[in-house]
Write an enzyme that holds these catalytic residues in place. Structure first.
Site, short mmCIF file in Angstrom:
data_model
loop_
_atom_site.label_atom_id
_atom_site.label_comp_id
_atom_site.label_asym_id
_atom_site.label_seq_id
_atom_site.Cartn_x
_atom_site.Cartn_y
_atom_site.Cartn_z
N TYR A 142 -49.24 92.90 31.30
CA TYR A 142 -49.05 92.66 29.87
C TYR A 142 -49.34 93.91 29.04
O TYR A 142 -49.03 93.95 27.85
CB TYR A 142 -49.93 91.51 29.39
CG TYR A 142 -49.57 90.15 29.97
CD1 TYR A 142 -48.30 89.90 30.49
CD2 TYR A 142 -50.49 89.11 29.98
CE1 TYR A 142 -47.98 88.68 31.03
CE2 TYR A 142 -50.16 87.87 30.51
CZ TYR A 142 -48.90 87.66 31.04
OH TYR A 142 -48.57 86.43 31.57
N LYS A 192 -50.97 89.46 45.26
CA LYS A 192 -49.79 89.44 46.13
C LYS A 192 -49.81 90.75 46.93
O LYS A 192 -48.91 91.61 46.78
CB LYS A 192 -48.51 89.33 45.30
CG LYS A 192 -48.33 87.98 44.64
CD LYS A 192 -47.74 86.93 45.57
CE LYS A 192 -46.27 87.20 45.83
NZ LYS A 192 -45.74 86.26 46.85
N ASP A 224 -49.03 82.92 45.21
CA ASP A 224 -48.06 81.81 45.28
C ASP A 224 -48.62 80.67 46.13
O ASP A 224 -48.52 79.49 45.78
CB ASP A 224 -46.69 82.29 45.80
CG ASP A 224 -46.79 83.11 47.08
OD1 ASP A 224 -47.89 83.60 47.40
OD2 ASP A 224 -45.76 83.29 47.76
N ASP A 248 -52.97 83.89 34.07
CA ASP A 248 -52.36 83.17 32.96
C ASP A 248 -51.72 81.88 33.48
O ASP A 248 -51.94 80.78 32.95
CB ASP A 248 -51.28 84.10 32.34
CG ASP A 248 -50.81 83.61 31.00
OD1 ASP A 248 -51.30 82.57 30.53
OD2 ASP A 248 -49.93 84.27 30.41
N ASP A 252 -53.52 77.79 33.58
CA ASP A 252 -52.84 76.67 32.90
C ASP A 252 -52.54 75.55 33.88
O ASP A 252 -52.66 74.36 33.55
CB ASP A 252 -51.54 77.14 32.24
CG ASP A 252 -51.79 77.63 30.81
OD1 ASP A 252 -52.98 77.78 30.44
OD2 ASP A 252 -50.82 77.85 30.07
#
Ligand code: NAD
Length: 367
Positions: A142, A192, A224, A248, A252
């Site tokens: 980000y 990852k 994942d 992020d 959630d």
């Protein structure tokens, strides 16, 4: 040590309503437990804009630097949607996070037994769930450069860069290990590393930090797979540490395991201050909920649980934090519900303020 200090920024919409219930709890701790706080109140978001023309006044920012912890309600509302980006209510929040350099975002996902039916997952998978996601908050994709949309040949290309320095990974990893030490000494790091160099470095640095915490059982998981495991068998986890982007999404996802937005607290922590306490801001995950503001419908529990996190992580009062969480659990088990949690038979509907009073009653009963 001197009396711990708190800056309370109720903000907009339901922010002041839910924060009023936190203030009751703070007063209770002073009266009944001799746990006093030096509390100051100030404006943030639209409320600050209305008074100062900016969503966070410089004096408020200076106060935030001085106190042991900031407690924030929520910011924003339709009235402010038309404002220029630079003075939107959210900019006040972002300024606090940025200038206090709050790099570790703690998002617990805790499922109170009484609310297990609100989860989208089966009750036995989520009942009693208590995990903590630590998300790196100030770096990664980000923020990385280069970024932008450029033109190559006859088409546009969107670019973002995942970039992490060792020190950025190390400091959030240390925050996560410290948390694991205060919880069940189990930590899972997610990245990852199979396809991303930043993930390889992430894993290496977490392994290096792990050497200083021999009591903590460390595991690594590709993010994942982590997402799948979170919905398959979330109780296998305790503390999860991950980067900004994966955090992020995963936080959630984990949050929704527990049901209502009105139940979710958070903490953002930075480097230790001179007194050893981390720089810290505590806030509910929800926004200012303009659709229910002023109607006594807001659930104050997310904000009250955020204060419980402050007790545990800023003020080393873990036993008192547990007392507060247990009081909330008791009230919910008794069927007391704000409007967002209604639905079952036998529930007692209460207002924001009545919910606060019920929690105080349960605290009194805990003495
Ligand atoms: P929201 O979280 O305010 O509300 C989403 C839905 O959840 C609404 O139906 C609301 O009534 C309900 N809800 C939220 N908190 C609740 C609570 N404590 N008790 C009962 N019900 C609750 O999100 P939104 O509607 O997308 O945004 C409203 C405003 O809040 C916008 O201006 C947005 O920018 C702002 N916002 C602020 C923050 C923050 O301050 N951290 C976070 C998200 C959104």
């Amino acid at each position: 040590m001197s009396t711990p200090s708190l800056l309370i920024l109720p903000g907009d919409g339901i922010g002041p309503e839910v924060m009023a219930e936190v203030v009751k709890i703070i007063d209770w701790y002073g009266d009944k437990r001799g746990l006093n706080f030096d509390v100051s109140m100030d404006l943030v978001g639209g409320a600050a804009y209305d008074k100062h023309g900016v969503p966070l006044a410089d004096e408020t920012m200076a106060k935030a630097h001085e106190v042991d912890a900031v407690l924030l309600g929520a910011v924003g509302g339709p009235k402010y949607d038309v404002l220029d980006f630079s003075v939107k209510p959210e900019r006040g929040l972002l300024r606090l996070r940025k200038e206090l350099d709050l790099f570790a975002n703690l998002r617990p996902a805790q499922c109170f037994d009484a609310l297990a039916d609100f989860s989208s997952l089966k009750k036995d998978i989520v009942a009693g769930l208590d995990i903590m996601i630590v998300r790196e908050l100030t770096s990664g994709i980000y923020f990385g450069e280069p970024r932008g949309i450029i033109t190559e040949g006859n088409e546009r290309v969107g670019i973002n860069t995942q970039r992490y320095t060792e020190s950025e990974i190390r400091r959030v990893a240390i925050a996560a290990f410290e948390l694991a030490m205060k919880r069940s000494k189990k930590l899972c790091s997610m990245e990852k590393a199979n396809v991303m160099e930043s993930g390889i470095l992430w894993r290496e640095v977490v392994e290096e930090v792990a050497k200083d915490y021999p009591e903590v059982a460390v595991s690594h998981m590709y993010a994942d797979n982590g997402a799948m495991q979170l919905v398959r068998a979330p109780k296998q986890f305790d503390v999860i540490v991950t980067d900004n982007l994966f955090g992020d999404i995963l936080s959630d996802c984990a949050a929704m395991l527990t049901g209502s937005l009105g139940m979710l607290p958070s903490a953002s922590l930075g480097a230790p201050m001179a007194n050893g306490r981390p720089r810290a801001m505590y806030e509910p995950v929800h926004g200012s909920a303009p659709d229910i503001a002023g109607q006594g419908k807001a659930n104050p529990i997310a904000c009250i649980l955020s204060f419980a996190m402050a007790l545990r992580y800023s003020f080393d009062e873990g036993a008192e934090a547990t007392r507060l969480e247990t009081a909330i659990e008791k009230v919910l088990a008794d069927g007391v519900r704000t409007a967002d949690l209604l639905g079952e038979e036998g529930a007692t509907p209460v207002t924001t303020s009545e919910m606060g009073d019920k929690i105080i009653e349960a605290l009194n009963a805990s003495l």
